[in-house]
Write a protein that holds these residues in place. Sequence first.
Motif, PDB file in Angstrom:
ATOM      1  N   VAL A 150       0.808  -1.218   0.000  1.00 13.34           N
ATOM      2  CA  VAL A 150       0.000   0.000   0.000  1.00 13.34           C
ATOM      3  C   VAL A 150       0.843   1.271   0.000  1.00 13.34           C
ATOM      4  CG1 VAL A 150      -2.025  -1.064   1.062  1.00 13.34           C
ATOM      5  CG2 VAL A 150      -0.286  -0.028   2.527  1.00 13.34           C
ATOM      6  N   GLU A 151       2.135   1.136   0.325  1.00 13.27           N
ATOM      7  CA  GLU A 151       2.970   2.329   0.428  1.00 13.27           C
ATOM      8  C   GLU A 151       4.436   1.944   0.333  1.00 13.27           C
ATOM      9  OE1 GLU A 151       1.863   5.855   3.210  1.00 13.27           O
ATOM     10  OE2 GLU A 151       3.112   4.471   4.347  1.00 13.27           O
ATOM     11  N   ARG A 152       5.195   2.759  -0.381  1.00 13.78           N
ATOM     12  CA  ARG A 152       6.644   2.575  -0.470  1.00 13.78           C
ATOM     13  C   ARG A 152       7.268   3.936  -0.220  1.00 13.78           C
ATOM     14  NH1 ARG A 152       8.982  -0.682  -5.385  1.00 13.78           N
ATOM     15  NH2 ARG A 152       6.817  -0.398  -5.933  1.00 13.78           N
ATOM     16  N   THR A 153       8.062   4.041   0.840  1.00 13.98           N
ATOM     17  CA  THR A 153       8.679   5.322   1.173  1.00 13.98           C
ATOM     18  C   THR A 153      10.169   5.128   1.387  1.00 13.98           C
ATOM     19  OG1 THR A 153       8.184   5.004   3.521  1.00 13.98           O
ATOM     20  CG2 THR A 153       6.609   6.305   2.251  1.00 13.98           C
ATOM     21  N   TYR A 154      10.875   6.227   1.306  1.00 19.74           N
ATOM     22  CA  TYR A 154      12.315   6.227   1.541  1.00 19.74           C
ATOM     23  C   TYR A 154      12.574   6.897   2.878  1.00 19.74           C
ATOM     24  CZ  TYR A 154      12.490   4.884  -3.307  1.00 19.74           C
ATOM     25  OH  TYR A 154      12.300   4.201  -4.476  1.00 19.74           O
ATOM     26  N   SER A 155      13.390   6.276   3.691  1.00 18.41           N
ATOM     27  CA  SER A 155      13.662   6.781   5.033  1.00 18.41           C
ATOM     28  C   SER A 155      14.401   8.111   4.977  1.00 18.41           C
ATOM     29  CB  SER A 155      14.489   5.761   5.804  1.00 18.41           C
ATOM     30  OG  SER A 155      14.878   6.292   7.053  1.00 18.41           O
TER      31      SER A 155
END
Length: 95
Positions: free
Chosen positions: A15-20
């Motif tokens: 549902v979500e892909r983020t970069y730290s």
Amino acid sequence: MTSSETADGRRVWLVERTYSDDEQNLIILTYATTDGKQYFRKERALTSGSDIRETTAAVEAEPSNLGTVNDPELREQYANEAQRMAAEHDPGDAI
């Protein structure tokens, strides 16, 4: 066993892909159940430019590794996205 349960655990959809922001080269993948009530977070460190690992549309997560989504708006967002992913992709599809 329901369609969202498997022999190995509970099927959750990307549902979500983020970069730290805190660490370079860390991707945070969030998967959720189709009702949006539970989520599973997976962190992936990219060790080099040639480090290519597929992200699949769904994964199996142990029920004990699932968190609860308490925010109603986030729950709805996760449910909508998980249902869309389930309708458009097979669990093993590379995303």
